[in-house]
Design an enzyme around this catalytic site. Structure first.
Site, PDB file in Angstrom:
ATOM      1  N   SER A 563       0.840  -1.189   0.000  1.00  0.00           N
ATOM      2  CA  SER A 563       0.000   0.000   0.000  1.00  0.00           C
ATOM      3  C   SER A 563       0.882   1.249   0.000  1.00  0.00           C
ATOM      4  O   SER A 563       1.628   1.461  -0.932  1.00  0.00           O
ATOM      5  CB  SER A 563      -0.954  -0.034   1.193  1.00  0.00           C
ATOM      6  OG  SER A 563      -2.010   0.863   1.027  1.00  0.00           O
ATOM      7  N   ASP A 648      -9.872  -3.510  -5.548  1.00  0.00           N
ATOM      8  CA  ASP A 648      -9.249  -2.716  -4.485  1.00  0.00           C
ATOM      9  C   ASP A 648      -9.883  -1.332  -4.413  1.00  0.00           C
ATOM     10  O   ASP A 648      -9.958  -0.618  -5.411  1.00  0.00           O
ATOM     11  CB  ASP A 648      -7.750  -2.590  -4.758  1.00  0.00           C
ATOM     12  CG  ASP A 648      -6.963  -2.150  -3.534  1.00  0.00           C
ATOM     13  OD1 ASP A 648      -7.513  -1.406  -2.714  1.00  0.00           O
ATOM     14  OD2 ASP A 648      -5.807  -2.567  -3.412  1.00  0.00           O
ATOM     15  N   HIS A 683      -8.050  -4.920  -1.541  1.00  0.00           N
ATOM     16  CA  HIS A 683      -6.823  -4.435  -0.923  1.00  0.00           C
ATOM     17  C   HIS A 683      -6.159  -5.470  -0.021  1.00  0.00           C
ATOM     18  O   HIS A 683      -4.947  -5.543   0.061  1.00  0.00           O
ATOM     19  CB  HIS A 683      -7.143  -3.177  -0.116  1.00  0.00           C
ATOM     20  CG  HIS A 683      -5.950  -2.306   0.135  1.00  0.00           C
ATOM     21  ND1 HIS A 683      -5.234  -1.704  -0.874  1.00  0.00           N
ATOM     22  CD2 HIS A 683      -5.349  -1.927   1.279  1.00  0.00           C
ATOM     23  CE1 HIS A 683      -4.256  -0.978  -0.366  1.00  0.00           C
ATOM     24  NE2 HIS A 683      -4.294  -1.112   0.943  1.00  0.00           N
TER      25      HIS A 683
END
Length: 711
Positions: A563, A648, A683
């Site tokens: 991330s 995501d 995610h």
């Protein structure tokens, strides 16, 4: 961007490299996918960026899906020789897990609540027992049954009504974090027809057990922007909006105080917060502002007795302090210091009990738990005796108890859940994490904290763990992990899956770079906005230090981040590619400028205080100077694996997809570059606990293969 991915599924990856002077396993006959170049001019502040792969953001375009699938096929073919090893690693990691495990029960409102797993099953079973643990088990949800027919399933926000008869919960079956709230009758088992869509998943009951407050998300940006009131049995179309957060840099949420006296609506941005309160026994009443928002003023509130206790940075309290204020007059001018600000101690949280209150702190990077009595007769710290541990206050829903539940683990010690009597100072270990398989002995591992020197002279801490007996000869494979954003701190924690690397000779290191709050709030401030590059250079300087000290070499050094940590990976491979034999960038935030200019993308506007607003030229130019996608150049890059999820909601799939396409176009090496898109997840990757292990096993097999470790 900001993520719960932070706490790691320890992903890694890679194939082989000629840097190691080992036989390559790459099949050069397999052609890498090539994305079509369709130039798009992006202009801002009289600056034009040409984006050849902008078209990849068209999620519904068959050409986009085709490209992603071709990349997945390439990934599968290039790694086919590791499939058996992946299966072995999966079984190895799974074999360390107690499959029929359960949580330590906690008591709330007359019931003991338990989360447990059954052997061979991916999802939890939520249950409770009335009054005693010997009572008959009531199954709230068997998520293994609920998940049938779904490739992804996640249940969150389980919320019991005050009379114990109903439970509200949120479900996501897409992995885009758009939860549908449902309500179940726990007496009859009936699932009510109430369906509340596009929520955060969480909710809270008013005292009447019929009124439910919840948070609605914007359908496009996914910003949590409105609070609604729902009456049990009513159609959600009849729900009443009680708060609308109109500032698109803020998110809003709702909860009930531990005292159960107040419903609280919170609004927060990166630097500013604001709360509204309403008595829980007056659900049709009007919320009142606790303290009006003032830019830069952060605060959180807890209630006890006739007062609120506020964790805040008010009046220059950079590392935060705790103040007390009467519940009938909560404005800032009435705040009175309870725990004063200290330059060297970061105050992170407060937990309130009838006779005690507990302060969670961080000093010199280490967790501390300070226990105090309200009457002033006791004030002491729990003792911890090393530099690579994690300790935190756990689930403590009961006001009346004198027992504090906390958790402790370290890089070498599995997690323990501990009940501590705050009066007698006696502790009871309620549960120790079991590491099955019969091979784990914590005495075979050692950990240490070392300090690297950054290019500006700042000392950067690094926590490390490895098997005893390694030599500092530069030949050890070393995985360096980093994050460094939002003030989120990666504490040294135990991992059973990590043993698959340690037992094969790897060193694991966490670089506590600026951008976290490891060394206090100033540590965060020095790694954001126009100081963001400190995060990247700190990581690089830690790598150089580990090489200089003989822990590893550039032939054996690997880096990993996810991330915002994926942004870190993107930056370091542009800035210092020669240091790393391989890098894994998981769901990486790499197209910083374009994303931050698009306020229709989830989370963007709320990120301005972290990265800056590129609509202002100074932030635009600074972002452009480090944005990984904008700075890909014709040079050699390490072996790389890039992962993403089609659904995501935090880092859109097209960021890593575009990045890989551009890297393929410009890089001058023949090192491995793989893109793996989970076409069914978002995610956090796969939703089942064992499915997630398969992803890790795949990544570990790449890394170990690169080191020519075959079993």
């Amino acid at each position: 961007m900001k993520t719960s991915y932070i706490i790691f599924l320890l992903s890694l990856t890679f194939a082989t490299s000629c840097k190691n002077n080992k036989m390559t396993t790459l099949d050069t006959k397999i052609a890498a996918p090539v994305a079509d170049k369709k130039p798009t001019n992006l202009e801002k502040h009289d600056d034009v960026r040409v984006d050849n792969y902008f078209w990849l953001n068209e999620r519904e375009n068959p050409e986009v899906i085709d490209y992603l699938e071709r990349e997945n096929d390439y990934n599968d073919r290039m790694t086919a020789h590791t499939k058996d090893f992946q299966a072995d690693l999966f079984e190895e990691m799974k074999g360390r897990i107690k499959e029929d495990d359960s949580s330590v029960p906690y008591k709330l409102n007359g019931y003991w609540y338990i989360t447990r797993y059954e052997k061979g099953k991916d999802y939890p079973i939520y249950s409770r027992k009335k009054e005693t643990l010997d009572a008959k088990e009531e199954i709230l949800f068997d998520c293994n049954e609920e998940a049938k027919g779904h490739s992804y399933f996640r249940m969150v926000g389980l919320n019991i009504s005050p009379d114990n008869t109903h439970i509200a919960f949120g479900v996501d079956t897409v992995s885009r974090r758009k939860y549908t709230i449902r309500i179940k009758n726990l007496i009859t088992g009936e699932l009510y027809p109430d369906i509340i869509e596009t929520t955060s998943g969480g909710s809270t009951w008013a005292a009447d057990g019929k009124t439910l407050f919840y948070t609605k998300k914007d359908d496009e940006t996914l910003r949590s922007d409105r609070i609604f009131r729902h009456i049990l049995g009513n159609d959600s179309a009849e729900d009443v909006e009680v708060y609308n957060e109109t500032d698109d840099t803020f998110n809003t949420f709702v909860y009930k105080t531990k005292s159960k006296k107040y419903i609280v609506i919170g609004s927060s941005s990166t630097l500013t917060s604001e709360y509204r309160i309403l008595r829980a026994d007056d659900p049709m009443g009007e919320f009142t502002v606790f303290q009006p928002r003032t830019r830069g003023l952060e605060y959180d509130i807890a209630h006890y007795g006739q007062n609120f206790y506020v964790l805040t940075n008010a009046d220059g309290a950079t590392n935060f302090k705790i103040v007390k204020v009467p519940e009938e007059n909560t404005k800032k001018e009435n705040w009175e210091d309870l725990i004063s600000h200290r330059d060297t101690v970061l105050v992170e949280d407060i937990e309130i009990f009838k006779d005690h209150y507990v302060i969670s702190e961080r000093s010199n990077g280490l967790n501390r738990i300070n226990i105090k009595r309200w009457d002033g007769t006791a004030d002491y710290y729990l003792p911890f005796d090393n530099e690579t541990y994690t300790a935190f206050v756990s689930t403590n829903p009961d006001f009346e108890t004198n027992v504090l539940r906390y958790s402790y683990n370290s890089l070498t010690t599995p997690n323990s859940v501990i009940d501590f009597d705050m009066d007698t100072k006696e502790k009871e270990i309620k549960k120790e994490q079991e590491v099955l398989g019969g091979k784990f002995d914590k005495n075979e591992y050692t950990s240490e904290r070392v300090w690297a020197t950054a290019q500006d002279g700042t000392k950067i801490p690094v926590s490390m763990v490895y098997k005893k007996g390694i030599e500092k000869n530069g030949k050890n494979p070393l995985l360096q992990y980093g994050y460094g954003s939002y003030g989120s701190t990666i504490d040294p924690y135990f991992s059973t899956v990590r043993l698959s690397l340690l037992d094969r000779g790897f060193i694991f290191a966490i670089a506590h770079v600026r951008g976290s709050e490891y060394l206090g709030r100033s540590w965060y401030e020095d790694g954001k906005l126009l100081k963001k590059k400190n995060t990247f250079t700190d990581f690089i300087d830690c790598s150089k230090f580990l090489i200089e000290q003989g822990y590893t070499s550039s032939d054996h050094l690997y880096a990993m981040g996810g991330s915002a940590g994926g942004l870190l990976m993107g930056a370091i491979v542009n800035m210092a590619p020669e240091l790393y034999n391989g890098v894994v960038a998981a769901v990486p935030f790499v197209d910083v400028v374009t994303t931050m200019l698009d306020d229709s993308i989830p989370l963007t506007t709320g990120e301005y205080d972290e990265w800056g607003n590129p609509n202002e030229e100074k932030y635009y130019q600074y972002m452009k100077s480090y944005s990984p996608y904008d700075n890909v150049t014709a040079q050699k890059y390490p072996n790389m694996l890039v992962t993403t999820g089609l659904h995501d909601s935090q880092v859109q799939y097209w960021e890593p997809a575009k990045w890989v396409a551009k890297l393929r176009e410009l890089k001058t090496d023949d090192h491995l570059l793989l893109l793996h898109t989970n076409m069914k997840a978002g995610h956090g990757g796969a939703s089942g606990r064992f499915e997630a292990l398969k992803e890790i096993a795949e990544e570990y097999a790449f890394l170990l293969d690169l080191e020519d470790i075959k079993d």
